[in-house]
Design an enzyme around this catalytic site. Structure first.
Site, PDB file in Angstrom:
ATOM      1  N   ILE A  88       0.854  -1.185   0.000  1.00 42.52           N
ATOM      2  CA  ILE A  88       0.000   0.000   0.000  1.00 42.52           C
ATOM      3  C   ILE A  88       0.896   1.244   0.000  1.00 42.52           C
ATOM      4  O   ILE A  88       1.770   1.379   0.864  1.00 42.52           O
ATOM      5  CB  ILE A  88      -0.893   0.026   1.278  1.00 42.52           C
ATOM      6  N   HIS A 103      -5.610  -4.165 -11.120  1.00 42.61           N
ATOM      7  CA  HIS A 103      -6.122  -5.070 -10.095  1.00 42.61           C
ATOM      8  C   HIS A 103      -6.902  -6.205 -10.770  1.00 42.61           C
ATOM      9  O   HIS A 103      -7.723  -5.946 -11.652  1.00 42.61           O
ATOM     10  CB  HIS A 103      -7.035  -4.285  -9.142  1.00 42.61           C
TER      11      HIS A 103
END
Ligand code: GAR
Length: 198
Positions: A88, A103
């Site tokens: 992240i 993704h």
């Protein structure tokens, strides 16, 4: 520039596309959060500068994020692409550059690190991939492009992920190329190609 954590097949698709000047973008550097990954080897074979910034080498995630931002800044990118980068990103990176992530699910379904496994476990018949801008959340940023992939009876995680990645590589190349050639702007949660009207 491109951030990777693994095999780097999305990176390879970008490298292959960028070999043609008409693509409109170059991969100026490849960064990773770990050593000894095929993604870094792909970059070296293409003679692209690489760097590794490991979380374990920093006292805090904030310090890691700042160190990563410093390494990225050396290459002065217009855009950062997270292509299978499994960390992240924090504000030092996100406030300095637009970041695009790919993704392997149709967000907002199945965010996080196990999207393909989660989609299979849920029993969806259709999943896919999403190319989106990264914000401070986990896979919550504005969607740029999505494409569906059907789940087949008997699919396991590897088989489904491979079919998703075949679509994903094409979609990522298309999106990054269009962003570079046409410009882009965000209107709230909507990302449009073309420069914003003044
Ligand atoms: C891709 O499917 C990407 O969407 C996924 O990792 C794979 C990397 O493949 N990313 C995530 O799951 C992020 N949450 P690659 O290393 O061969 O490009």
């Amino acid at each position: 520039m491109v951030l990777v954590s693994g095999s780097g097949t999305n990176l390879q698709a970008l490298l292959d596309a960028a070999a043609d000047d008409a693509f409109g973008a170059a991969v100026v550097a490849v960064g990773a959060d770990r050593d000894d990954i095929e993604g870094l080897a792909r970059a070296r074979r293409a003679a692209i500068p690489t760097f590794v910034t490991r979380v374990a080498d920093h006292d805090t995630r904030v310090a890691w994020d700042a160190a990563l931002a410093a390494r990225i800044a050396e290459h002065k990118p217009d855009l950062v692409v997270s292509a299978g980068f499994m960390k992240i990103l924090g504000p030092s990176v996100l406030d300095a550059w637009p970041v695009v992530n790919t993704h392997p699910a149709l967000l907002p379904a199945f965010p996080g690190a196990h999207a393909v496994r989660d989609a299979l476990a849920y029993g969806v018949r259709v999943t896919g991939c999403t190319v989106h801008l990264v914000d401070a959340g986990v896979d919550t940023g504005p969607v740029i492009a999505q494409e569906a992939v059907a789940v087949r009876d008997g699919d396991d995680e590897d088989a489904l992920h491979e079919r998703i990645k075949t679509v994903e590589r094409r979609l990522l190349v298309e999106v990054v190329g269009r962003m570079a050639r046409e410009g882009w702007h965000a209107e709230g949660r909507h990302v449009r190609f073309g420069r914003a009207e003044k």
